[in-house]
Design an enzyme around this catalytic site. Structure first.
Site, PDB file in Angstrom:
ATOM      1  CG  ASP A  63      10.748  -1.164  -5.514  1.00  0.00           C
ATOM      2  OD1 ASP A  63      11.014  -2.265  -4.980  1.00  0.00           O
ATOM      3  OD2 ASP A  63       9.810  -0.439  -5.164  1.00  0.00           O
ATOM      4  CB  CYS A 102      12.071  -4.866  -1.141  1.00  0.00           C
ATOM      5  SG  CYS A 102      10.628  -5.776  -1.735  1.00  0.00           S
ATOM      6  NE  ARG A 103      13.357  -0.010  -2.890  1.00  0.00           N
ATOM      7  CZ  ARG A 103      12.793   1.013  -3.510  1.00  0.00           C
ATOM      8  NH1 ARG A 103      13.501   1.713  -4.381  1.00  0.00           N
ATOM      9  NH2 ARG A 103      11.548   1.340  -3.272  1.00  0.00           N
ATOM     10  CB  SER A 104      13.882   0.734   4.006  1.00  0.00           C
ATOM     11  OG  SER A 104      12.589   0.234   4.207  1.00  0.00           O
ATOM     12  CB  CYS A 141      12.198   1.689   0.529  1.00  0.00           C
ATOM     13  SG  CYS A 141      11.543   0.245   1.395  1.00  0.00           S
ATOM     14  CG  ASN A 148       9.678  -0.824   6.487  1.00  0.00           C
ATOM     15  OD1 ASN A 148       9.158  -0.946   7.585  1.00  0.00           O
ATOM     16  ND2 ASN A 148      10.978  -0.888   6.342  1.00  0.00           N
TER      17      ASN A 148
HETATM   18  P1  4NP Z   1      10.257  -1.625  -1.234  1.00  0.00           P
HETATM   19  O1  4NP Z   1       9.467  -2.430  -2.386  1.00  0.00           O
HETATM   20  O2  4NP Z   1       9.814  -0.176  -1.355  1.00  0.00           O
HETATM   21  O3  4NP Z   1      11.705  -1.787  -1.568  1.00  0.00           O
HETATM   22  O4  4NP Z   1       9.846  -2.256   0.060  1.00  0.00           O
HETATM   23  C1  4NP Z   1       8.076  -2.359  -2.563  1.00  0.00           C
HETATM   24  C2  4NP Z   1       7.247  -3.125  -1.784  1.00  0.00           C
HETATM   25  C3  4NP Z   1       5.876  -3.080  -1.967  1.00  0.00           C
HETATM   26  C4  4NP Z   1       5.345  -2.261  -2.943  1.00  0.00           C
HETATM   27  C5  4NP Z   1       6.166  -1.486  -3.726  1.00  0.00           C
HETATM   28  C6  4NP Z   1       7.535  -1.535  -3.536  1.00  0.00           C
HETATM   29  N1  4NP Z   1       3.937  -2.233  -3.158  1.00  0.00           N
HETATM   30  O5  4NP Z   1       3.498  -1.594  -4.123  1.00  0.00           O
HETATM   31  O6  4NP Z   1       3.195  -2.802  -2.334  1.00  0.00           O
END
Ligand code: 4NP
Length: 152
Positions: free
Chosen positions: A123, A13-15, A8, A11
């Site tokens: 997200d 939240c989702r993955s 994702c 790395n």
């Molecule tokens: P993820 O969520 O892609 O599901 O891990 C996010 C985590 C951090 C950020 C964006 C999305 N960020 O902008 O730091």
């Protein structure tokens, strides 16, 4: 060994949710030894950081621990290392190809391509809805496991 990398943006939240849900799913079926399962980010924004509290809290409801997981960035070499490289949404897929190059061996998928209703996983970093993220990820992981067991 079947090697799977979930990807994702951050790395956190989702993955990692997909990584640990899938690990739990194969463990419950006694299939852990068949798999190598990991996760990575397309951005370096969160590199080294632990899993987001929203993902932790949701997985704790199912007795799934993410202890020790820290965010890592996807690398070009991951393309050779894994058999299935699975993004959460279309923007991930574009960034994954940018990092790893063209998908010559057709290893790149979107998680919900393995469901009956292919779509992106929103997200939760922006939506705050980790319940919905979990439902989508569980659906995708079930579809993925069924697909792999059929293919084997
Ligand atoms: P993820 O969520 O892609 O599901 O891990 C996010 C985590 C951090 C950020 C964006 C999305 N960020 O902008 O730091």
């Amino acid at each position: 060994m079947i090697k799977i990398l979930f990807v994702c943006l951050g790395n956190i939240c989702r993955s990692p949710m997909a990584e640990f849900v899938f690990k739990d799913m194969v463990k419950k079926r006694g299939l852990s030894d068949l798999f190598v399962i990991s996760s990575a980010a397309t951005s370096s924004e969160e590199t080294g950081n632990p899993v987001h509290p929203g993902t932790r809290k949701k997985l704790r409801q199912y007795n799934i621990s993410v202890d020790g997981k820290r965010a890592v960035r996807l690398t070009e070499k991951d393309y050779q290392k894994y058999d299935y490289i699975i993004g959460m949404e279309q923007a991930n897929i574009r960034n994954m190809i940018r990092i790893m190059g063209e998908d010559r061996d057709k290893k790149v998928y979107k998680l919900l391509d393995f469901s009956d209703n292919p779509r992106d996983i929103a997200d939760p970093w922006y939506t705050g809805n980790f319940d919905k993220t979990y439902e989508d990820i569980y659906e995708g992981c079930e579809g993925l496991l069924e697909y792999i067991l059929r293919e084997k």
